[in-house]
Write a protein that holds these residues in place. Structure first.
Motif, PDB file in Angstrom:
ATOM      1  N   ASP A 155       0.841  -1.192   0.000  1.00 16.89           N
ATOM      2  CA  ASP A 155       0.000   0.000   0.000  1.00 16.89           C
ATOM      3  C   ASP A 155       0.883   1.252   0.000  1.00 16.89           C
ATOM      4  O   ASP A 155       1.310   1.735   1.055  1.00 16.89           O
ATOM      5  CB  ASP A 155      -0.909  -0.023   1.236  1.00 16.89           C
ATOM      6  N   ARG A 158      -0.392   4.402   1.860  1.00 20.39           N
ATOM      7  CA  ARG A 158      -0.131   4.303   3.297  1.00 20.39           C
ATOM      8  C   ARG A 158       1.333   4.601   3.615  1.00 20.39           C
ATOM      9  O   ARG A 158       1.651   5.187   4.656  1.00 20.39           O
ATOM     10  CB  ARG A 158      -0.508   2.892   3.782  1.00 20.39           C
ATOM     11  N   GLU A 313       0.697  -4.481   3.855  1.00 22.00           N
ATOM     12  CA  GLU A 313       0.745  -3.270   4.677  1.00 22.00           C
ATOM     13  C   GLU A 313       2.208  -2.875   4.901  1.00 22.00           C
ATOM     14  O   GLU A 313       3.011  -3.688   5.360  1.00 22.00           O
ATOM     15  CB  GLU A 313       0.062  -3.530   6.013  1.00 22.00           C
TER      16      GLU A 313
END
Length: 326
Positions: A155, A158, A313
């Motif tokens: 991501d 992020r 993530e």
């Protein structure tokens, strides 16, 4: 093969079984065939036999760049994920040139690879679909919308947010971002940076560079020579660029992080060295390779469904380039 069969006193079909390592051949017959093949200097055409089975057990892998070790980490993950699968890999480099990338993909397809994995593809979805001609594909580091092509990435939005949040938490308010060229289709880190800056009511400051150490050093030297107010912190698109920024700052006698804190992205091994101590956003490059390998194996085995996206993530790795206490 006919000559081997004649010399060994067996049928051509039995020679074929031996060359394919079939367990249906007795040890004595296998030895006779192998000795005859060695005496005649015979080597089986493995490509022909693979094509006959409609599989070449070969995958094409395209990397954006081999100078950035993040792609070596991805390669390590691919190798681990493909281990024991019986597949061999052919490698090409795209160098962030869509034409070079597509030429490589077309060559892979012409060579009848079972699938194509692209790490750092910069072209369009339409061009990729046309070049693959139905060959299964997996794209790493970017989300694509192409039938039969899976996407595996971290991501990046992020990642940009994490960098700003970390620097803001350390008290920085003038945070610049050394971004990549506008035309490259990797904008999520920039978008995450801009989003986080807006959330904190901060004025963004963008400068553009390529994805290299040399580019980071050059753009920082130009900025330092411009007389503009120096940011107190810099978030670079990748670790190589961040290291180049650190070199330019050191060349002007500026301390990192005393005068300017620096954060990179990718968490390559060199950046983690105690000699560099670069704070970075870990993209889990090796895991990206492993996940992509499994996605490809599923697709060529026919067990995969519609094209899917797997997103990891990111993780903040704090080191002394941003926090002297780290």
């Amino acid at each position: 093969m006919e000559d081997v069969a004649r010399k060994a006193g067996v049928s051509r079909a039995l020679v074929s079984l031996v060359m394919r390592d079939s367990p249906k051949v007795s040890p004595a017959k296998r030895t006779a065939v192998l000795e005859s093949a060695a005496a005649l200097g015979y080597s089986p055409n493995r490509l022909a036999s693979r094509l006959a089975s409609h599989r070449t057990h070969t995958l094409g892998v395209l990397f954006l760049d081999l100078h950035n070790s993040v792609f070596a980490d991805i390669h390590d993950g691919l190798s681990a994920g493909l281990a024991g699968s019986g597949n061999q890999v052919m490698v090409a480099v795209g160098s962030a040139d869509p034409r070079t990338e597509l030429e490589a993909v077309r060559s892979f397809v012409d060579l009848r690879v079972d699938g194509v994995i692209l790490a750092g593809y910069t072209g369009t979805s339409e061009d990729l679909a046309a070049a693959l001609r139905g060959t299964p594909g997996v794209v790493i580091t970017r989300e694509m919308e192409v039938d039969g092509v899976d996407s595996v990435l971290t991501d990046d939005f992020r990642s940009g947010v994490l960098a700003v949040e970390h620097l803001y938490g350390l008290g920085h308010r003038r945070i610049a971002h050394v971004d990549i060229s506008d035309w490259l289709p990797y904008t999520a880190r920039r978008e995450g940076y801009l989003h986080a800056m807006k959330e904190h009511g901060l004025e963004p400051q963008l400068v553009h560079s390529d994805m290299t150490e040399r580019g980071g050093r050059s753009v920082m030297e130009q900025f330092l020579g411009s007389g503009a107010e120096l940011p107190t912190a810099i978030f670079a698109h990748n670790d190589l660029t961040a290291i180049g920024v650190m070199e330019a700052l050191a060349g002007r006698g500026l301390a990192v992080p005393g005068d300017v804190a620096v954060v990179g992205c990718d968490n390559i091994e060199f950046a983690a060295s105690p000699l560099i101590g670069l704070t970075s956003i870990d993209q889990h490059a090796r895991e990206l390779g492993q996940v992509a390998a499994q996605a490809m194996l599923d697709r060529i085995s026919g067990t995969a469904g519609p094209a899917s996206t797997r997103k990891l993530e990111p993780a903040l790795m704090v080191r002394r380039s941003s926090d002297p206490a780290a």
